[in-house]
Enzyme design. Structure first.
Site, PDB file in Angstrom:
ATOM      1  N   PRO A 126       0.823  -1.214   0.000  1.00  0.00           N
ATOM      2  CA  PRO A 126       0.000   0.000   0.000  1.00  0.00           C
ATOM      3  C   PRO A 126       0.854   1.260   0.000  1.00  0.00           C
ATOM      4  O   PRO A 126       1.759   1.410   0.825  1.00  0.00           O
ATOM      5  CB  PRO A 126      -0.802  -0.119   1.306  1.00  0.00           C
ATOM      6  N   LYS A 295       0.620  -5.458   9.889  1.00  0.00           N
ATOM      7  CA  LYS A 295       1.755  -4.935   9.119  1.00  0.00           C
ATOM      8  C   LYS A 295       2.569  -4.009  10.018  1.00  0.00           C
ATOM      9  O   LYS A 295       2.048  -3.030  10.545  1.00  0.00           O
ATOM     10  CB  LYS A 295       1.268  -4.165   7.892  1.00  0.00           C
ATOM     11  N   HIS A 319       7.622   0.495   7.640  1.00  0.00           N
ATOM     12  CA  HIS A 319       6.990   1.571   6.875  1.00  0.00           C
ATOM     13  C   HIS A 319       7.967   2.193   5.889  1.00  0.00           C
ATOM     14  O   HIS A 319       7.906   3.392   5.606  1.00  0.00           O
ATOM     15  CB  HIS A 319       6.434   2.638   7.822  1.00  0.00           C
ATOM     16  N   VAL A 353      13.604  -3.361  -0.919  1.00  0.00           N
ATOM     17  CA  VAL A 353      13.714  -4.344  -2.003  1.00  0.00           C
ATOM     18  C   VAL A 353      13.859  -3.616  -3.338  1.00  0.00           C
ATOM     19  O   VAL A 353      12.951  -2.895  -3.754  1.00  0.00           O
ATOM     20  CB  VAL A 353      12.486  -5.278  -2.034  1.00  0.00           C
TER      21      VAL A 353
END
Length: 424
Positions: A126, A295, A319, A353
């Protein structure tokens, strides 16, 4: 902002005196603004998605396409952005142990996650306010996810509704949840997502009071546009932990976020619940009828508690370095979270990533899937849907390549034996 960027390590974009200046931390505010203006006019950025060699090529293209405040919102961490850098650097401490003489003519990148099969372990995380990056916003991302068959998680603060995104994706997406400090508002968002067919709710738990997002604040100062209604009433207030700020209130913020349409937000003062504790998690678990994930879990103890509270999965996340300055990369938090869940629920990891090898390393350590945030937004900002598709395809290509080089013919065969931690 620049010190937080992986581009610092890219010799074909930053070389010589500029690189030395940045890495030495000697860049003054005036020098930064001069450099920023010069770089926006540079011809060194890619002009189409097919020119990109890797996903990092999309970052300068996004910077060039966006107003300073919008790019600052995307790039920012907290304090001096150390955790943003740490997320990226964490992967450099892990080495891959390739096996030889394995028939890798056929490779299978598919994964199963909470009852659904996906052709890739790459999850689109998100990211809020995507129409700030491109007019098509989350719809373009959803269409790219559909074209490449990727799981997409929609932000509560998205600029497109869950119904619109689900239609564009072609299958239901997962819904991220900021429940706010008013229970009825959070419950309404959950029920709307469930009605839209979302098979999972992802409750973000790493956003406590305040976030000192200095890179965002400096970028806002550099932005010469007249957009007070947007930045001072929404971005600045939200970044400091006060959605809406002093001039707009939460109602002004929510007016631009479709997931709050029709809801009474007059009593809302924060995106997070008050208090945000395990008692709230239990209340949410009793309300959510679909899968529920947390999360932002980064420790063994909290992972164990999540299992005890009936969670269906976890996302190891800080985050993207935007919550607090822990200086601990998520890839280093992953092993202890996996120990905590003891194989009882799936674990996804995000943060830093940028390469297929990063995905391989996370899978080898035990992650079920791997999330990306900023790269999708870079591709979106630079080229819309084709840019997002290109980002996804590059990561898929790189993952496939390292799987073959390492001698692994399926994701299931990427095990801990294929990686080793580099001595420090």
């Amino acid at each position: 902002m620049l010190l937080a960027s992986p581009l610092i390590a890219s010799p074909h974009l930053f070389g010589g005196p500029v690189s030395n200046l940045l890495t030495a931390g000697a860049l003054t505010k005036g020098a930064f603004l001069d450099w920023f203006e010069t770089f926006q006019q540079s011809d060194d950025t890619i002009l189409s998605p097919d020119q990109a060699f890797d996903v990092l090529d999309f970052e300068p293209a996004a910077r060039k396409a966006l107003p300073p405040a919008h790019f600052g919102y995307l790039a920012t961490g907290v304090d001096d952005d150390g955790t943003v850098r740490a997320n990226r650097e964490g992967y450099s401490h892990i080495q891959i142990r390739p096996r030889r003489l394995v028939d890798v003519e056929k490779t299978d990148m598919s994964v199963h996650l909470l009852g659904s099969a996906w052709s890739s372990p790459i999850v689109i995380c998100p990211v809020s306010s995507q129409k700030a990056f491109h007019p098509d916003g989350e719809i373009a991302v959803a269409r790219a996810a559909r074209a490449k068959d990727h799981l997409q998680i929609l932000a509560t603060a998205a600029t497109s509704s869950v119904e619109e995104v689900t239609a564009a994706r072609g299958t239901p997406v997962w819904q991220q949840l900021y429940p706010t400090n008013v229970w009825e508002v959070g419950r309404s968002i959950v029920k709307r997502a469930e009605a839209a067919g979302c098979p999972a709710i992802v409750f973000t738990v790493d956003q406590q009071e305040g976030a000192n997002r200095e890179t965002l604040f400096r970028a806002q100062r550099a932005d010469k546009r007249d957009c007070t209604a947007c930045h001072k009433s929404a971005y600045t207030g939200y970044a400091r932990g006060r959605p809406g700020g002093a001039s707009g209130g939460f109602s002004g913020y929510a007016a631009r976020k479709p997931m709050f349409d029709g809801l009474d937000v007059s009593g809302v003062t924060a995106l997070r619940p008050i208090p945000m504790d395990w008692g709230f998690v239990k209340r949410l678990r009793d309300t959510v009828t679909v899968k529920l994930l947390l999360k932002g879990i980064v420790t063994r103890e909290d992972a164990q508690l999540a299992v005890e509270h009936g969670m269906d999965g976890l996302i190891v996340s800080n985050h993207g370095g935007r919550a607090e300055e822990t200086l601990r990369p998520t890839i280093e938090s992953l092993p202890e979270v996996l120990d905590g869940v003891a194989g009882k629920i799936p674990v996804i990891v995000d943060g830093g990533v940028r390469r297929g090898t990063d995905i391989f390393k996370a899978l080898a350590l035990g992650a079920t899937a791997v999330g990306i945030g900023r790269p999708q937004a870079w591709g979106l900002a630079a080229f819309g849907q084709p840019g997002v598709e290109a980002v996804l395809e590059i990561l898929r290509r790189e993952l496939r390549t390292i799987m073959r080089q390492a001698g692994t013919t399926s994701v299931a065969k990427i095990t801990r034996s294929y990686v080793v931690t580099r001595p420090t």
